[in-house]
Design an enzyme around this catalytic site. Structure first.
Site, PDB file in Angstrom:
ATOM      1  N   LYS A  60       0.857  -1.473   0.170  1.00 44.35           N
ATOM      2  CA  LYS A  60      -0.146  -0.335   0.028  1.00 44.35           C
ATOM      3  C   LYS A  60       0.588   1.802   0.136  1.00 44.35           C
ATOM      4  O   LYS A  60       0.848   2.273  -1.068  1.00 44.35           O
ATOM      5  CB  LYS A  60      -1.198   0.319   1.167  1.00 44.35           C
ATOM      6  CG  LYS A  60      -1.865  -1.416   1.293  1.00 44.35           C
ATOM      7  CD  LYS A  60      -2.992  -0.780   2.359  1.00 44.35           C
ATOM      8  CE  LYS A  60      -2.430  -0.962   3.113  1.00 44.35           C
ATOM      9  NZ  LYS A  60      -2.383  -2.374   4.257  1.00 44.35           N
ATOM     10  N   ARG A  84     -10.811   0.812   7.642  1.00 39.88           N
ATOM     11  CA  ARG A  84     -10.501  -0.434   7.485  1.00 39.88           C
ATOM     12  C   ARG A  84     -11.703  -1.393   9.020  1.00 39.88           C
ATOM     13  O   ARG A  84     -11.543  -2.616   8.924  1.00 39.88           O
ATOM     14  CB  ARG A  84      -8.589  -0.782   9.192  1.00 39.88           C
ATOM     15  CG  ARG A  84      -8.301  -0.634   8.341  1.00 39.88           C
ATOM     16  CD  ARG A  84      -6.562  -1.096   9.312  1.00 39.88           C
ATOM     17  NE  ARG A  84      -5.548  -1.379   8.945  1.00 39.88           N
ATOM     18  CZ  ARG A  84      -4.639  -0.989   9.098  1.00 39.88           C
ATOM     19  NH1 ARG A  84      -5.238   0.367   8.739  1.00 39.88           N
ATOM     20  NH2 ARG A  84      -3.107  -1.142   8.190  1.00 39.88           N
ATOM     21  N   ARG A 124      11.727  -6.287   5.495  1.00 39.13           N
ATOM     22  CA  ARG A 124      11.801  -5.270   4.738  1.00 39.13           C
ATOM     23  C   ARG A 124      12.037  -3.354   5.803  1.00 39.13           C
ATOM     24  O   ARG A 124      12.108  -3.595   7.422  1.00 39.13           O
ATOM     25  CB  ARG A 124       9.729  -5.161   5.243  1.00 39.13           C
ATOM     26  CG  ARG A 124       9.255  -3.429   5.381  1.00 39.13           C
ATOM     27  CD  ARG A 124       7.795  -3.325   5.013  1.00 39.13           C
ATOM     28  NE  ARG A 124       7.031  -3.868   5.710  1.00 39.13           N
ATOM     29  CZ  ARG A 124       5.382  -3.411   5.731  1.00 39.13           C
ATOM     30  NH1 ARG A 124       4.718  -3.648   4.904  1.00 39.13           N
ATOM     31  NH2 ARG A 124       4.822  -3.733   7.066  1.00 39.13           N
ATOM     32  N   ARG A 168      10.691  -0.588  11.136  1.00 39.06           N
ATOM     33  CA  ARG A 168       9.455   0.036  11.641  1.00 39.06           C
ATOM     34  C   ARG A 168       8.945  -0.791  12.802  1.00 39.06           C
ATOM     35  O   ARG A 168       9.538  -2.004  13.383  1.00 39.06           O
ATOM     36  CB  ARG A 168       8.286  -0.856  10.340  1.00 39.06           C
ATOM     37  CG  ARG A 168       7.232   0.544  10.150  1.00 39.06           C
ATOM     38  CD  ARG A 168       6.492  -0.021   9.153  1.00 39.06           C
ATOM     39  NE  ARG A 168       5.181   0.099  10.221  1.00 39.06           N
ATOM     40  CZ  ARG A 168       4.171  -0.483   9.500  1.00 39.06           C
ATOM     41  NH1 ARG A 168       3.838  -0.077   8.254  1.00 39.06           N
ATOM     42  NH2 ARG A 168       2.513  -0.887  10.144  1.00 39.06           N
ATOM     43  N   ARG A 206      -1.833  -8.635  13.283  1.00 40.64           N
ATOM     44  CA  ARG A 206      -2.452  -7.892  11.968  1.00 40.64           C
ATOM     45  C   ARG A 206      -2.582  -8.009  10.419  1.00 40.64           C
ATOM     46  O   ARG A 206      -4.155  -7.733  10.541  1.00 40.64           O
ATOM     47  CB  ARG A 206      -1.022  -6.724  11.523  1.00 40.64           C
ATOM     48  CG  ARG A 206      -0.732  -5.197  12.911  1.00 40.64           C
ATOM     49  CD  ARG A 206       0.361  -4.155  12.716  1.00 40.64           C
ATOM     50  NE  ARG A 206       0.748  -4.245  11.331  1.00 40.64           N
ATOM     51  CZ  ARG A 206       2.290  -4.343  10.868  1.00 40.64           C
ATOM     52  NH1 ARG A 206       3.436  -4.785  11.638  1.00 40.64           N
ATOM     53  NH2 ARG A 206       2.915  -3.940   9.679  1.00 40.64           N
TER      54      ARG A 206
HETATM   55  P1  ADP Z   1       0.015  -2.048   7.834  1.00 43.29           P
HETATM   56  O1  ADP Z   1      -0.722  -1.603   7.002  1.00 43.29           O
HETATM   57  O2  ADP Z   1       0.918  -2.076   7.678  1.00 43.29           O
HETATM   58  O3  ADP Z   1      -0.077  -2.415   9.552  1.00 43.29           O
HETATM   59  P2  ADP Z   1      -0.056   0.822   8.921  1.00 43.29           P
HETATM   60  O4  ADP Z   1       0.925   1.973   9.022  1.00 43.29           O
HETATM   61  O5  ADP Z   1      -0.962   1.330   7.966  1.00 43.29           O
HETATM   62  O6  ADP Z   1       0.378  -0.651   9.193  1.00 43.29           O
HETATM   63  O7  ADP Z   1      -0.570   0.879  10.200  1.00 43.29           O
HETATM   64  C1  ADP Z   1      -0.192   0.720  11.654  1.00 43.29           C
HETATM   65  C2  ADP Z   1      -0.920   0.672  12.744  1.00 43.29           C
HETATM   66  O8  ADP Z   1      -1.858   1.730  13.175  1.00 43.29           O
HETATM   67  C3  ADP Z   1      -2.252  -0.219  12.479  1.00 43.29           C
HETATM   68  O9  ADP Z   1      -1.361  -1.880  13.012  1.00 43.29           O
HETATM   69  C4  ADP Z   1      -2.828   0.280  13.660  1.00 43.29           C
HETATM   70  O10 ADP Z   1      -2.924  -0.087  15.130  1.00 43.29           O
HETATM   71  C5  ADP Z   1      -3.252   1.831  13.440  1.00 43.29           C
HETATM   72  N1  ADP Z   1      -4.511   2.195  12.088  1.00 43.29           N
HETATM   73  C6  ADP Z   1      -3.721   2.568  10.814  1.00 43.29           C
HETATM   74  N2  ADP Z   1      -4.540   2.645  10.230  1.00 43.29           N
HETATM   75  C7  ADP Z   1      -5.535   2.316  11.497  1.00 43.29           C
HETATM   76  C8  ADP Z   1      -7.332   2.307  11.257  1.00 43.29           C
HETATM   77  N3  ADP Z   1      -7.760   2.824   9.651  1.00 43.29           N
HETATM   78  N4  ADP Z   1      -8.165   2.360  12.670  1.00 43.29           N
HETATM   79  C9  ADP Z   1      -7.321   1.038  13.586  1.00 43.29           C
HETATM   80  N5  ADP Z   1      -6.021   1.583  13.622  1.00 43.29           N
HETATM   81  C10 ADP Z   1      -5.257   1.836  12.239  1.00 43.29           C
END
Ligand code: ADP
Ligand code: ZN
Length: 265
Positions: A31, A108, A144, A176, A187
């Site tokens: 993404k 999400r 990564r 990360r 996740r």
């Molecule tokens: P990835 O897609 O690799 O899991 P992100 O950077 O999108 O990582 O998200 C990191 C963290 O931020 C998630 O594990 C969650 O805790 C939080 N997060 C991100 N987007 C959302 C969302 N739309 N709703 C709830 N929590 C979120």
């Protein structure tokens, strides 16, 4: 790979100007990198993960930060009451309205999707289709790493030209904090339980297009577009149990731009 159906990038940039696009895909599906490709066309990148990490970094002592950080560290979803206002505030900004945006990592949950669609008309939802086998493998075995400045992702499958340094902006590459096996599994599980089930709802609300990372066996393609590992073309087992080659960063950018051209030109 098909030749560009557009004559030059400016034509494609004009065609996507003002478009509102959301990106779906499990952790590790690319993404972030697809967002970079869309940003290069002039769309504003709004990432829920980046927005949350920025909010926590800006004011680590606030209640919101402490609360959000505790969920993120565990790989759990931050509650809708926290994330929805943050994202809606970003999207209401003038630059998102005029240039269009690419929304990455949101919605999400079903509640987030409803909050979004009740306020904003989305032009396109893109689903990044990556074999399950590759998701954890790509992050962990592929080691990564992301740029601290522009968040471009690299791995041993998509190496930077100079190790530790971002090709695009020269920023430093780091791992990360939440990229370890337990958090990734968690996740992925959350993705299956909470995000994937509302894809049919998204399809009702907007155009949904699938962007696969794998190639069909017979597809004839320049090797420069393929993922390699230690100099060899990498084959992955797909969810259907067959072996397939995968597109690398450059290959996926071409596939994405082809799709946008077909859609909007
Ligand atoms: P990835 O897609 O690799 O899991 P992100 O950077 O999108 O990582 O998200 C990191 C963290 O931020 C998630 O594990 C969650 O805790 C939080 N997060 C991100 N987007 C959302 C969302 N739309 N709703 C709830 N929590 C979120
Ligand atoms: Zn960078």
């Amino acid at each position: 790979m098909k030749k560009h159906p557009w004559k030059n990038l400016d034509k494609l940039k004009n065609a996507v100007r003002g478009k509102k696009i959301i990106l779906f895909g499990p952790p590790g599906s690319g993404k972030g990198n697809r967002s970079r490709d869309l940003e290069a066309l002039g769309l504003v990148h709004v990432s829920s993960g980046i927005a949350l990490r920025a909010a926590v970094k800006d004011d680590p002592e606030s209640d919101l930060s402490k609360n959000a950080a505790s969920y993120m560290e565990q790989g759990a979803l931050v509650p809708d009451e926290i994330i929805v206002p943050i994202i809606m505030e970003h999207l209401s900004q003038e630059k998102c309205q005029t240039n269009g945006f690419i929304l990455d990592g949101f919605p999400r949950t079903q509640a987030q999707a409803e909050a979004l669609f009740s306020k904003i008309k989305i032009d396109l939802a893109l689903y990044l289709d990556v074999p399950r086998k590759f998701l954890v493998f790509g992050i962990i075995e592929g080691n990564r790493r992301v740029c601290v400045e522009c968040a471009t992702g690299y791995s041993d499958f998509d190496l930077p030209h100079i190790e530790g340094v971002c090709d695009k902006c020269g920023g430093k590459l780091v791992t990360r904090a939440d990229d370890h096996i337990e958090t990734i599994e968690k996740r992925l599980k959350l993705y299956d339980e909470q995000t994937k089930p509302f894809l049919p709802y998204i399809k009702v609300k907007t155009a949904l297009e699938i962007l696969p990372i794998t190639l069909r066996d017979e597809e004839d393609i320049d090797e420069k577009y393929l993922k390699t590992l230690k100099g060899q073309v990498y084959w992955v087992e797909t969810d259907q149990g067959v072996k397939a080659r995968m597109l690398n960063l450059e290959g996926m950018r071409e596939r994405l731009y082809n799709l946008l051209a077909e859609k909007f030109l």
